[in-house]
Every structure is written in structure tokens, then in C-alpha cells.
Design an enzyme around this catalytic site. Sequence first.
Site, short mmCIF file in Angstrom:
data_model
loop_
_atom_site.label_atom_id
_atom_site.label_comp_id
_atom_site.label_asym_id
_atom_site.label_seq_id
_atom_site.Cartn_x
_atom_site.Cartn_y
_atom_site.Cartn_z
CG ASP A 163 -8.37 -4.53 -2.77
OD1 ASP A 163 -7.53 -3.45 -3.18
OD2 ASP A 163 -9.49 -4.52 -2.89
CG HIS B 71 -2.20 0.74 1.16
ND1 HIS B 71 -1.85 2.26 1.47
CD2 HIS B 71 -3.14 0.53 0.78
CE1 HIS B 71 -3.12 2.74 1.13
NE2 HIS B 71 -3.98 1.74 0.84
C1 SDX Z 1 -6.30 0.12 -3.02
O1 SDX Z 1 -4.45 4.43 -2.18
C2 SDX Z 1 -5.53 3.89 -1.41
O2 SDX Z 1 -6.02 4.06 -0.31
C3 SDX Z 1 -5.85 2.85 -1.99
C4 SDX Z 1 -7.04 1.57 -1.34
C5 SDX Z 1 -8.05 2.71 -1.06
O3 SDX Z 1 -9.16 2.17 -0.10
O4 SDX Z 1 -8.65 3.31 -1.91
O5 SDX Z 1 -6.37 1.09 -0.36
C6 SDX Z 1 -7.23 0.52 -2.28
O6 SDX Z 1 -5.97 0.26 -3.97
C7 SDX Z 1 -5.43 -0.81 -2.24
C8 SDX Z 1 -3.97 -1.46 -3.08
C9 SDX Z 1 -4.77 -2.76 -4.12
N1 SDX Z 1 -3.42 -3.01 -5.03
C10 SDX Z 1 -2.99 -3.86 -4.83
O7 SDX Z 1 -2.98 -4.93 -3.97
C11 SDX Z 1 -1.97 -4.41 -5.91
C12 SDX Z 1 -0.57 -5.04 -5.51
N2 SDX Z 1 0.14 -3.84 -4.73
C13 SDX Z 1 1.09 -3.15 -5.59
O8 SDX Z 1 0.87 -2.98 -6.67
C14 SDX Z 1 1.64 -1.80 -4.59
O9 SDX Z 1 1.88 -2.30 -3.31
C15 SDX Z 1 0.58 -0.61 -4.51
C16 SDX Z 1 0.25 -0.15 -5.97
C17 SDX Z 1 -0.50 -1.14 -3.81
C18 SDX Z 1 1.54 0.38 -3.95
O10 SDX Z 1 2.59 0.56 -4.53
P1 SDX Z 1 3.82 1.81 -4.32
O11 SDX Z 1 3.39 2.33 -2.86
O12 SDX Z 1 3.79 2.54 -5.51
O13 SDX Z 1 4.99 0.98 -4.11
P2 SDX Z 1 5.91 0.43 -5.27
O14 SDX Z 1 5.30 0.07 -6.39
O15 SDX Z 1 7.06 1.67 -5.20
O16 SDX Z 1 7.03 -0.78 -4.40
C19 SDX Z 1 7.88 -0.43 -3.68
C20 SDX Z 1 8.64 -1.98 -3.53
C21 SDX Z 1 8.83 -2.15 -5.06
O17 SDX Z 1 10.02 -3.28 -4.92
P3 SDX Z 1 11.66 -2.67 -5.38
O18 SDX Z 1 11.67 -1.86 -6.59
O19 SDX Z 1 11.70 -1.71 -4.23
O20 SDX Z 1 12.36 -3.64 -5.08
O21 SDX Z 1 7.85 -2.79 -3.14
C22 SDX Z 1 7.44 -3.79 -4.23
C23 SDX Z 1 7.65 -3.16 -5.54
O22 SDX Z 1 8.22 -4.13 -6.40
N3 SDX Z 1 6.19 -3.98 -3.98
C24 SDX Z 1 5.46 -5.51 -4.07
C25 SDX Z 1 4.18 -5.18 -4.06
N4 SDX Z 1 4.05 -3.92 -3.94
C26 SDX Z 1 4.98 -3.23 -3.72
N5 SDX Z 1 6.25 -6.53 -4.53
C27 SDX Z 1 5.47 -7.65 -4.70
N6 SDX Z 1 4.06 -7.40 -4.28
C28 SDX Z 1 3.42 -6.51 -4.08
N7 SDX Z 1 2.00 -6.31 -3.92
#
Ligand code: SDX
Length: 429
Positions: A362, A305
Site C-alpha cells: 500500500d 506486514h
Molecule cells: C495489507 O495479510 C496480507 O497479506 C495483507 C496484504 C494483502 O495483500 O492482502 O498484504 C495487504 O493489508 C498490507 C498491510 C496494510 N496495512 C498497513 O499498512 C497498516 C500499517 N501496518 C500495521 O498496522 C501493521 O504492520 C500490520 C497490521 C500490517 C501488521 O501488524 P502485526 O503483524 O499484527 O504487527 P503488530 O501490530 O503486532 O506490530 C509489531 C510491532 C508493534 O510494536 P511493539 O508493540 O513491538 O513496540 O511493530 C509495530 C507495532 O506497534 N508496528 C508499527 C507498524 N506496524 C507494526 N509501528 C509503526 N508503524 C507501523 N506501520
Amino acid sequence: MSTARLEYNGQSWDFPVVEGTENELGVDISELRAKSGLITLDEGYGNTGSCKSAITYIDGDKGILRYRGYPIEQIAEQSSFVESAWLVIYGELPNEKQRERFSALLTKHAMIHESMRNHFQGFPNNAPPMAILSAMINAIGCFSPEVLGSDTEANFEENAARLLSQVRSIAAATYKMSMGQPMMYPRPDFKYCENFLHMMFSVPNGRITPDPDAARALNQFLTLHADHEQNCSTSTVRMVASSGANMYASVSAGVSALWGPLHGGANVAVVNMLEEIRSSGMDPHVYMEKIKDKNSKLKLMGFGHRVYRNFDPRSRILQKAAEVILSKLKIQDPLLEIARRLEEVALRDSYFVDRKLYPNVDFYSGIILRAIGIPLDMFTVMFAIGRMPGWIANYKEIHDAERLKINRPRQIYTGAAIRDFVPRDARVQ
Ligand code: SDX
């Protein structure tokens, strides 16, 4: 008022530091460009506050979520979706008179305009429900032009109630159309969630009596989704509302933003992921290794998140609610066990721990929707129904502001420098 100093190129400027209710601090840079000629760059807005808001407070480090100051744990336990909607929109828990008035408006506006029903026939029956939802929310304004005008104190409540009530009817109609079944009219004697389940699963020759446990689980699901600060879809609603667009147009844009798999579409992606693990018989440990391999481009859907660097408090409540509804309805869902095992593995794995990746809203929500019979392609629509109060509340904040100020961010241009036009016969073919 404390200030923050920016120094650049031998000059320095002081900017006020604003403090929120919970002592959050932000540098107010509204004078930055005028004073220094500089702008900031913050792709993804991870460090940028777009507004001041009094609706929802989140502390991502402590896993805190409060609607208008009330902890989500108490709201989930003691309130209802309709009451939380009033709280999120108006800022206070409704008294009896307000509850009755709002409930009567929800009942009054539960039916969509009869001519709108024909629109559903125009969509292919496998059309994406989120596309239909976004389109039909705007269509309400075509049949009820009173929602297109600017909101006055008087008509705002009616416009909000109509939208909150009809989003449910549009969702149910979308499902019926996809099933080749006739759309069901709402019943005035049913409350919000019971009416939705009735419109979804009754047929003219077989009315269902909604299961009270299913209605309770749906109520809690929707309540937990009611608002979440400046997430992608809510920020979209504020962006559109800031142009002076009406509530329905603004919310319709929010539906489109929510559709993305990184946002509201994640609840579908989680179930697809769990189903893939189940049908392949893959051990969750093996799946996790695939996630950690960057070349796989896979993410553990339902994890991580932008704000929460701790548990998303909603995921804890939803996990419990999933266990309760499955046992009440005597359903064995293998996906719940797989989800639990993935969480166990992740919470012990440095890849996830170091990146502070925890279950979000989710991760377990789809288990509840499956238990009450909602089809997978309607999961994000259910998220949209739940988020309706938050979108309406943020729309209201924009329109209640002293002065309507259009949102218009700046950019750092990285395109071509100035050059002369090239006539067609002089271009490289
Ligand atoms: C919702 O914003 C809100 O409040 C949203 C929400 C709401 O109520 O409205 O809470 C609802 O959208 C919840 C999120 C649902 N999405 C997912 O579950 C999709 C999976 N999650 C990721 O795509 C991610 O965690 C995000 C998009 C939710 C957040 O991404 P960020 O904050 O932009 O983090 P990032 O992509 O910069 O990741 C940082 C690191 C990366 O690794 P490195 O480059 O440092 O090696 O963490 C890793 C990412 O690859 N990473 C994950 C991951 N999420 C981040 N690796 C594996 N699985 C994951 N889910």
C-alpha cells in the site's frame, strides 16, 4: 511422516508434521482435542495455518511472492491482469482457446443488469464506495439467480467471469453516481482496464480514449493485487464459502473485511498521511518521531506486514511503476518524494529495522492511482477489483474440496461462571 510430541499433565501425544512444497512445516492438530481434550489459542492466527492451498506462496523472510509458482516479478513484467486472474483461479497460464473464451465471457458480462442501475440512485451520492461495492456484489445474485446455485464445472467459469467483469462496472457506476454523471456502458471493443477507464471517465457527450500508459499502470496495479495467501479478506471469503454460501455472498464478505484501515483501507491512509506531511510542511524525520512515540497511537501507514519481515516485493515493483507513470504522464507528485524520504528514514531507524518494518503493497500504490485520476475514496475499491481473482480462487478451493467442511474455530471462555437468573425487581438499579 515426522511427528511433533505434546506433553501435558504427565501425558504425551504425537501429531503428524505436514510439509509444503517449499518445505514449510506445520503440526497437524486436527486430532488434538479428541486425543488430549486441549485446544490451541492463537489470537490473530499468526501461528495457525487455516488450510492447505495451492494458489499463492509467500516467504516473508526472503520477500518472495509467487502465483501458482510463478515469481511476482515475472508476472508483473510479462503477464496481464486477466491472464493472471485465469492463472490464479485455474492454476495454469491460459492457452489461446482459454484466453479467448474467458475474454469473451468478460465482454458478455460487462454490463450490470439494467434494473441494478436504479439501485445506485438509492444511495446518497456521498455513500462509502466499499459499502456500495459489497451491497451491489450481492445484488448481482438477485438479478442473476443462476449465480446463487451451487457451482458446477460448467457454470463456475461464467459465474467467475461475470463477477470479475461486473465488479469493475459497479466500481465505475459508483464513481459516476458520486459525480452526478450518467453511468457509462462498457464498450465491447475495449479490454478490461481500458473499459474501466472509459466507464470511469467518459461522459455521453465526451468519450475518452483511455491513455495506454494509464491502462498499463492500472493493469500492473491490479495484477500485483490479485492474490496474497490467507490475508484477512481472503480468509473471510473462505470462512463464508465454507458454510456453502455462494461465490457472490462470500466475496461480498471479503470486500467488507478489506475495508479496514489495517488491511485494504491502508492505501487511503497512506495518501492521507503523505498529504498531512506535505500540507503541514513537516520534516519526515519529525513525523517519524511521532510514529515512534507510542502515545501518538500513530502507525506509519503502508509499512509493516504480518508475514513480510523483509521488503514486500510488490512495493518495489509499485514504486518503479509510480515513477514510470508519473514521468509518462508528465506529472509531478510531491507525495512520491515524501514517500521516498520516509522510506529512507525508516530503513535507517532502529525502531523500524528492529521490528522488521518495510514498505508493503500500500505504500506506493496510491501514487499510481492518483496519477491515473482515481479519487481517494475509490482506492480500496481498486484493491478489491485487483483481489477478485484471489477471492474467487480461494472460494473455488473450498468448493472443489472432497467434502465441504464448515469453518468453526473454538475459544477459551473467560466470561462469568454459572449463576442464577435475577428477576427485574431484584436487580441493582
Ligand atoms: C495489507 O495479510 C496480507 O497479506 C495483507 C496484504 C494483502 O495483500 O492482502 O498484504 C495487504 O493489508 C498490507 C498491510 C496494510 N496495512 C498497513 O499498512 C497498516 C500499517 N501496518 C500495521 O498496522 C501493521 O504492520 C500490520 C497490521 C500490517 C501488521 O501488524 P502485526 O503483524 O499484527 O504487527 P503488530 O501490530 O503486532 O506490530 C509489531 C510491532 C508493534 O510494536 P511493539 O508493540 O513491538 O513496540 O511493530 C509495530 C507495532 O506497534 N508496528 C508499527 C507498524 N506496524 C507494526 N509501528 C509503526 N508503524 C507501523 N506501520
